[in-house]
Design a protein around this motif. Structure first.
Motif, PDB file in Angstrom:
ATOM      1  N   GLU A 137       0.845  -1.087   0.143  1.00 57.07           N
ATOM      2  CA  GLU A 137      -0.065   0.067  -0.201  1.00 57.07           C
ATOM      3  C   GLU A 137       0.817   1.362   0.012  1.00 57.07           C
ATOM      4  O   GLU A 137       0.357   2.360  -0.700  1.00 57.07           O
ATOM      5  N   ASP A 138       1.909   1.533   0.759  1.00 57.43           N
ATOM      6  CA  ASP A 138       2.645   2.482   0.947  1.00 57.43           C
ATOM      7  C   ASP A 138       3.684   2.683   0.079  1.00 57.43           C
ATOM      8  O   ASP A 138       3.875   3.890  -0.474  1.00 57.43           O
ATOM      9  N   HIS A 139       4.415   1.629  -0.398  1.00 60.92           N
ATOM     10  CA  HIS A 139       5.323   1.602  -1.445  1.00 60.92           C
ATOM     11  C   HIS A 139       4.958   0.912  -2.877  1.00 60.92           C
ATOM     12  O   HIS A 139       5.765   0.814  -3.770  1.00 60.92           O
ATOM     13  N   HIS A 140       3.647   0.544  -2.806  1.00 61.92           N
ATOM     14  CA  HIS A 140       3.238   0.121  -4.170  1.00 61.92           C
ATOM     15  C   HIS A 140       3.914  -1.189  -4.875  1.00 61.92           C
ATOM     16  O   HIS A 140       3.904  -1.134  -6.020  1.00 61.92           O
ATOM     17  N   LEU A 141       4.424  -1.878  -3.840  1.00 63.03           N
ATOM     18  CA  LEU A 141       4.922  -3.088  -4.685  1.00 63.03           C
ATOM     19  C   LEU A 141       4.055  -4.160  -5.005  1.00 63.03           C
ATOM     20  O   LEU A 141       3.024  -4.498  -4.243  1.00 63.03           O
ATOM     21  N   TYR A 157      12.210  -7.378  -5.684  1.00 60.81           N
ATOM     22  CA  TYR A 157      10.856  -6.593  -5.458  1.00 60.81           C
ATOM     23  C   TYR A 157      10.631  -5.791  -6.817  1.00 60.81           C
ATOM     24  O   TYR A 157      11.725  -5.567  -7.338  1.00 60.81           O
ATOM     25  N   GLY A 158       9.480  -5.333  -6.843  1.00 61.12           N
ATOM     26  CA  GLY A 158       9.167  -4.421  -7.992  1.00 61.12           C
ATOM     27  C   GLY A 158       7.556  -4.126  -8.179  1.00 61.12           C
ATOM     28  O   GLY A 158       6.656  -4.883  -7.406  1.00 61.12           O
ATOM     29  N   SER A 159       7.328  -3.568  -9.182  1.00 56.94           N
ATOM     30  CA  SER A 159       6.142  -2.889  -9.570  1.00 56.94           C
ATOM     31  C   SER A 159       6.026  -2.502 -11.046  1.00 56.94           C
ATOM     32  O   SER A 159       7.099  -1.868 -11.594  1.00 56.94           O
ATOM     33  N   ALA A 160       4.927  -2.359 -11.792  1.00 57.30           N
ATOM     34  CA  ALA A 160       4.933  -1.990 -13.039  1.00 57.30           C
ATOM     35  C   ALA A 160       5.849  -2.375 -13.953  1.00 57.30           C
ATOM     36  O   ALA A 160       6.470  -2.046 -14.811  1.00 57.30           O
TER      37      ALA A 160
END
Length: 90
Positions: free
Chosen positions: A39-43, A59-62
């Motif tokens: 939620e806070d770091h959008h991982l 770790y990652g996103s997008a």
């Protein structure tokens, strides 16, 4: 809380939760830090691998993956502290 702090806190409590599967507080705390990471770091993903000296969190996103490394001794310190305290081992 910075991303690096959140990752390290999550790693430490994940180690504790895996070593103590009946420890409900550890399980709930691990879930709490997973929520912070999402939620806070959008991982969208985070996973751990390790060897004799290091823990690695990918770790990652997008679609963008990153790697954070922590030395094994530091990562396992919380578990060591808990195991050395008789109050938590009854």
């Amino acid at each position: 809380m910075t991303l690096q702090d959140a990752l390290f806190n999550w790693l430490q409590i994940k180690i504790v939760a895996e070593a103590r599967p009946d420890d409900r507080a550890a399980q709930e705390t691990m879930q709490f830090f997973e929520e912070i990471l999402r939620e806070d770091h959008h991982l969208e993903q985070f996973a751990v691998t390790s060897d004799e000296t290091m823990y690695r969190i990918q770790y990652g996103s997008a679609g963008q993956l990153k790697l954070q490394m922590y030395d094994r001794e530091s990562a396992e310190q919380l578990l060591s502290d808990i195991n050395s305290n008789p109050k938590y081992n009854e």
